[in-house]
Design an enzyme around this catalytic site. Sequence first.
Site, PDB file in Angstrom:
ATOM      1  N   ALA A 244       0.843  -1.196   0.000  1.00  0.00           N
ATOM      2  CA  ALA A 244       0.000   0.000   0.000  1.00  0.00           C
ATOM      3  C   ALA A 244       0.878   1.246   0.000  1.00  0.00           C
ATOM      4  O   ALA A 244       1.963   1.254   0.593  1.00  0.00           O
ATOM      5  CB  ALA A 244      -0.918   0.021   1.219  1.00  0.00           C
ATOM      6  N   ASP A 245       0.396   2.280  -0.659  1.00  0.00           N
ATOM      7  CA  ASP A 245       1.064   3.574  -0.604  1.00  0.00           C
ATOM      8  C   ASP A 245       0.371   4.503   0.386  1.00  0.00           C
ATOM      9  O   ASP A 245       0.986   5.423   0.909  1.00  0.00           O
ATOM     10  CB  ASP A 245       1.096   4.205  -1.989  1.00  0.00           C
ATOM     11  CG  ASP A 245       2.147   3.551  -2.864  1.00  0.00           C
ATOM     12  OD1 ASP A 245       3.247   4.091  -2.975  1.00  0.00           O
ATOM     13  OD2 ASP A 245       1.863   2.473  -3.418  1.00  0.00           O
ATOM     14  N   ARG A 246      -0.914   4.267   0.624  1.00  0.00           N
ATOM     15  CA  ARG A 246      -1.633   5.010   1.654  1.00  0.00           C
ATOM     16  C   ARG A 246      -2.912   4.255   1.992  1.00  0.00           C
ATOM     17  O   ARG A 246      -3.607   3.757   1.114  1.00  0.00           O
ATOM     18  CB  ARG A 246      -1.976   6.426   1.185  1.00  0.00           C
ATOM     19  CG  ARG A 246      -2.609   7.292   2.260  1.00  0.00           C
ATOM     20  CD  ARG A 246      -2.844   8.734   1.794  1.00  0.00           C
ATOM     21  NE  ARG A 246      -1.610   9.429   1.428  1.00  0.00           N
ATOM     22  CZ  ARG A 246      -1.402  10.730   1.627  1.00  0.00           C
ATOM     23  NH1 ARG A 246      -2.333  11.473   2.198  1.00  0.00           N
ATOM     24  NH2 ARG A 246      -0.277  11.290   1.245  1.00  0.00           N
TER      25      ARG A 246
END
Length: 353
Positions: A244-246
Amino acid sequence: MALRAIKWSDGKLEILDQLLLPKETVFIEIKSVKDGWNAINKMQVRGAPAIAVAGCLSLAVDIIRHHYNNTKVLLQDIKDKLDYLITARPTAVNIKLAADEIIQFATKLSKEDIYPDDMKDRVITEIISMLEKDIEDNISIGIHGSTEILQRTVDEKVISVITHCNTGSLATVGYGTALGVIRALHKTKKIEQIYCTETRPYNQGARLTTYELVHDKIPCTLICDSMVASLMKSKNIAAVIVGADRVAANGDTANKIGTYQIAVLARYHEIPFYVAAPLTTIDFSIPNGDSIKIEERPHDELTCINGVRIAAEGINVWNPAFDITPAKIITGVITNKGVYRPHDLVKLKQVKD
């Protein structure tokens, strides 16, 4: 031994140029914040945790090379340089949170009776500590994730897993998030096959994940992004694990483009879908995925491969780097503090605060 994408020694920062993989393994030196910004923006270094650490270390390199007459000037320089670094890849939250922590730490120091050089040394020490913390967090993610998946597949002799993009040593300081879970599973000798997508248009799966898995001698098979549905129908897949990036407060997750469609397919085929990410990737300041800014990449990433045009001149291009997977189709979020159902992530807010 797992690969390392970031090297730091005696004030010297080097990063593995991931644009050259898998053909060449070349480390490039980062000598300034501008170098760090360029490496992040061009995706020579990528992956939310690695971006945060590499960005902050480029700040360390930069301030080492400068003399400051007072702490006020040093503090302002730190703020300006970190604000600049955040703009390199706006979707990934880790660098923003790391920057906030460094600024808060530096602000506190500036209010003390301290010499500028001493303040600079303490800020750099704080940044360097991120290296060890990242690896510790990733190992914890691996343990929690493998335990969760093995409990679900206790009757299976061996299991197969799908992953998307690159989430290993090349996306972190070391070990990895989703690939950290896969590495932990591999240690149990229960991995039959890891299926990794090519991850168009930048081919992080084909170029980077295969590079890591082959390096670690983990059984793996590369597939096109468009083969996922057929694979799920024809093979016994135990789980999908992505990074995940965010992650928003409600569990909606921004990750590499193509993640959302894999999650939808996993739900249809009744395959557990997990997001693996450190606590630093969860952004409790945003309620849901609608609030996450999605970075759009240059058109030539779609129209060209290795500089060779494959699409007609004049064609319109839409090239978002990420998509949002709704929390309701995510089985669990594997963090360094344990595995949580998306609606339970709020329990981690006090830990993070």
